[in-house]
Design a protein around this motif. Structure first.
Motif, PDB file in Angstrom:
ATOM      1  N   GLU A  52       0.960  -1.197   0.038  1.00 21.80           N
ATOM      2  CA  GLU A  52      -0.117   0.010   0.101  1.00 21.80           C
ATOM      3  C   GLU A  52       0.954   1.224   0.117  1.00 21.80           C
ATOM      4  O   GLU A  52       0.532   2.361  -0.488  1.00 21.80           O
ATOM      5  CB  GLU A  52      -0.892  -0.094   1.354  1.00 21.80           C
ATOM      6  N   HIS A  53       1.592   1.320   0.673  1.00 20.22           N
ATOM      7  CA  HIS A  53       2.607   2.688   1.001  1.00 20.22           C
ATOM      8  C   HIS A  53       3.894   2.499   0.089  1.00 20.22           C
ATOM      9  O   HIS A  53       4.991   3.355   0.565  1.00 20.22           O
ATOM     10  CB  HIS A  53       3.087   2.681   2.290  1.00 20.22           C
ATOM     11  N   GLU A  66       4.585   3.044  11.462  1.00 18.61           N
ATOM     12  CA  GLU A  66       3.569   2.052  11.496  1.00 18.61           C
ATOM     13  C   GLU A  66       3.191   1.649  10.150  1.00 18.61           C
ATOM     14  O   GLU A  66       2.817   0.590  10.053  1.00 18.61           O
ATOM     15  CB  GLU A  66       2.423   2.677  12.402  1.00 18.61           C
ATOM     16  N   ASP A  67       2.909   2.582   9.364  1.00 11.96           N
ATOM     17  CA  ASP A  67       2.492   2.250   8.061  1.00 11.96           C
ATOM     18  C   ASP A  67       3.359   1.193   6.977  1.00 11.96           C
ATOM     19  O   ASP A  67       3.172   0.297   6.575  1.00 11.96           O
ATOM     20  CB  ASP A  67       2.192   3.523   7.188  1.00 11.96           C
ATOM     21  N   LEU A  69       5.586  -0.771   8.627  1.00  9.54           N
ATOM     22  CA  LEU A  69       5.870  -2.012   9.512  1.00  9.54           C
ATOM     23  C   LEU A  69       4.333  -2.893   8.963  1.00  9.54           C
ATOM     24  O   LEU A  69       4.661  -4.060   8.837  1.00  9.54           O
ATOM     25  CB  LEU A  69       5.796  -1.811  10.787  1.00  9.54           C
ATOM     26  N   ASN A  70       3.374  -2.215   8.728  1.00  9.39           N
ATOM     27  CA  ASN A  70       2.164  -2.657   8.535  1.00  9.39           C
ATOM     28  C   ASN A  70       2.078  -3.509   7.214  1.00  9.39           C
ATOM     29  O   ASN A  70       1.838  -4.656   6.842  1.00  9.39           O
ATOM     30  CB  ASN A  70       1.194  -1.856   8.450  1.00  9.39           C
ATOM     31  N   ASP A  71       2.850  -2.726   5.993  1.00  4.82           N
ATOM     32  CA  ASP A  71       3.158  -3.374   4.910  1.00  4.82           C
ATOM     33  C   ASP A  71       3.843  -4.428   4.780  1.00  4.82           C
ATOM     34  O   ASP A  71       3.658  -5.466   4.294  1.00  4.82           O
ATOM     35  CB  ASP A  71       3.661  -2.237   3.878  1.00  4.82           C
ATOM     36  N   HIS A  73       4.858  -6.574   7.566  1.00  5.55           N
ATOM     37  CA  HIS A  73       4.254  -7.590   8.173  1.00  5.55           C
ATOM     38  C   HIS A  73       3.052  -8.318   7.503  1.00  5.55           C
ATOM     39  O   HIS A  73       2.696  -9.309   7.633  1.00  5.55           O
ATOM     40  CB  HIS A  73       3.551  -7.080   9.679  1.00  5.55           C
ATOM     41  N   ALA A  74       2.182  -7.437   6.798  1.00  9.71           N
ATOM     42  CA  ALA A  74       1.079  -7.918   6.114  1.00  9.71           C
ATOM     43  C   ALA A  74       1.570  -8.886   4.946  1.00  9.71           C
ATOM     44  O   ALA A  74       1.209 -10.101   4.769  1.00  9.71           O
ATOM     45  CB  ALA A  74       0.429  -6.800   5.372  1.00  9.71           C
ATOM     46  N   ASP A 101       7.891  -7.500  14.077  1.00 14.30           N
ATOM     47  CA  ASP A 101       7.250  -8.642  14.850  1.00 14.30           C
ATOM     48  C   ASP A 101       7.904  -9.791  14.759  1.00 14.30           C
ATOM     49  O   ASP A 101       7.799 -10.402  14.002  1.00 14.30           O
ATOM     50  CB  ASP A 101       5.882  -8.759  14.263  1.00 14.30           C
TER      51      ASP A 101
END
Length: 318
Positions: A52-53, A66-67, A69-71, A73-74, A101
């Motif tokens: 996404e980012h 955060e964004d 890392l979310n990318d 980890h997803a 994580d």
């Protein structure tokens, strides 16, 4: 390594590869280059997908911690994603270290590929999870380069597939201090690896073969960084050192990098080789961080990966 590695599955044609940005907003600034890199991966038979980012633009970073890392980890958690590759480089991938994580990454081992700044994440992940990571070509600099040597993509593709023949690194090395050594690989950009010293993500240096390179830094700055490793006790612990081809690292006071390294390492008894194409060079070999390796100035292949880095390894043994 003191703990057995957790090996990921090999990656072959038809597999989905997730692309993430972990630092600088390079895809946003050069979308054409990024698109060319995506097409090069597709031409190799992979199915690239973009987080996404990836195209984010937030100052000198693509997005906040955060964004990003979310990318990351997803894609680690997604069972349809066979590997994760970093879009490019930057200077601030270490901002993500505290948010990694580790249990999630250990539970979903898959090849993670990066170069330069992201090498701080690769080595941290391997140190904490014992999952081998791949120091290899990025989407922007390598897959997307108009004149990229095909050998760079060939070798990365073979390493992703776990082909044992790819572990015979076909590079002619010079020697500051000839000899032989065996140990697990720690590899990356020296100034990025330096960010791990004294942190909870610092690698296990004991018995390691340290393979490092850097770019666009004068020799006195490289001396400062390598002296920090010495004074931290790293050079007392490693079994061997390989200095990669240094890009744009000009002499300081008439002294070149090899002369500096030879001087600084003179009090130690490990072998020191130099001239390995990896990192910032157009022609680069992909190295499996955490895998066992042999460095030997008498051998036909001076650097050989001696342990598997994927769960299945087609071909013979190294």
């Amino acid at each position: 390594m003191s703990t057995a590695p957790v090996l990921p599955a090999p990656v072959t044609k038809g597999d989905r590869i997730g692309i993430v940005t972990v630092s600088a907003p390079e895809p946003a600034k050069a979308p054409g280059v990024f698109a060319r890199g995506v097409e090069a991966l597709r031409a190799r038979g992979f199915e690239p997908v973009t987080a996404e980012h990836t195209f984010g633009l937030n100052g000198y970073r693509a997005a906040n911690e955060e964004d990003l890392l979310n990318d990351f980890h997803a894609y680690i958690a997604d069972p349809s994603i066979a590997a994760v590759i970093c879009a490019g480089g930057g200077k601030n991938a270490n901002r993500l270290l505290r948010g990694l994580d580790i249990p999630l990454i250990a539970a979903h081992p898959k090849p993670i590929v990066g170069v330069s700044d992201p090498s701080v994440l690769l080595n941290a992940i391997t140190a904490r999870t014992h999952v081998p990571t791949l120091h290899g070509p990025s989407v922007m600099w390598d897959w997307g380069a108009e004149s990229a040597p095909p050998e760079t993509g060939d070798h990365c593709t073979a390493m992703l597939a776990g082909e044992r023949e790819a572990g015979r690194i076909a590079a002619t090395l010079g020697w500051a201090y000839p000899g032989s050594a065996e140990g697990h690989l720690i590899a990356g950009c020296l100034s990025s690896l330096r960010c791990l010293l004294g942190t909870p993500w610092e690698p296990n240096w004991r018995g390691a073969i340290l393979v490092w390179e850097d770019a666009f830094k004068p020799v006195d700055v490289l001396d400062q960084a390598l002296t920090h490793f010495r004074d931290r006790g790293v050079l007392d612990q490693i079994a061997g050192m390989v200095v990669g081809e240094l890009v744009g690292c000009e002499p300081s006071g008439g002294r070149g990098a090899i002369e500096m390294v030879t001087d600084l390492c003179s009090e130690f008894d490990f072998p020191v080789a130099f001239g390995l194409p990896f990192g910032h060079t157009p022609l680069k070999y992909t190295l499996p961080i955490g895998a066992e390796a042999r460095l030997d100035h008498h051998a036909e292949h001076a650097l050989t990966i001696t342990s598997p880095w994927t769960r299945t390894s087609p071909g013979g043994t190294s």
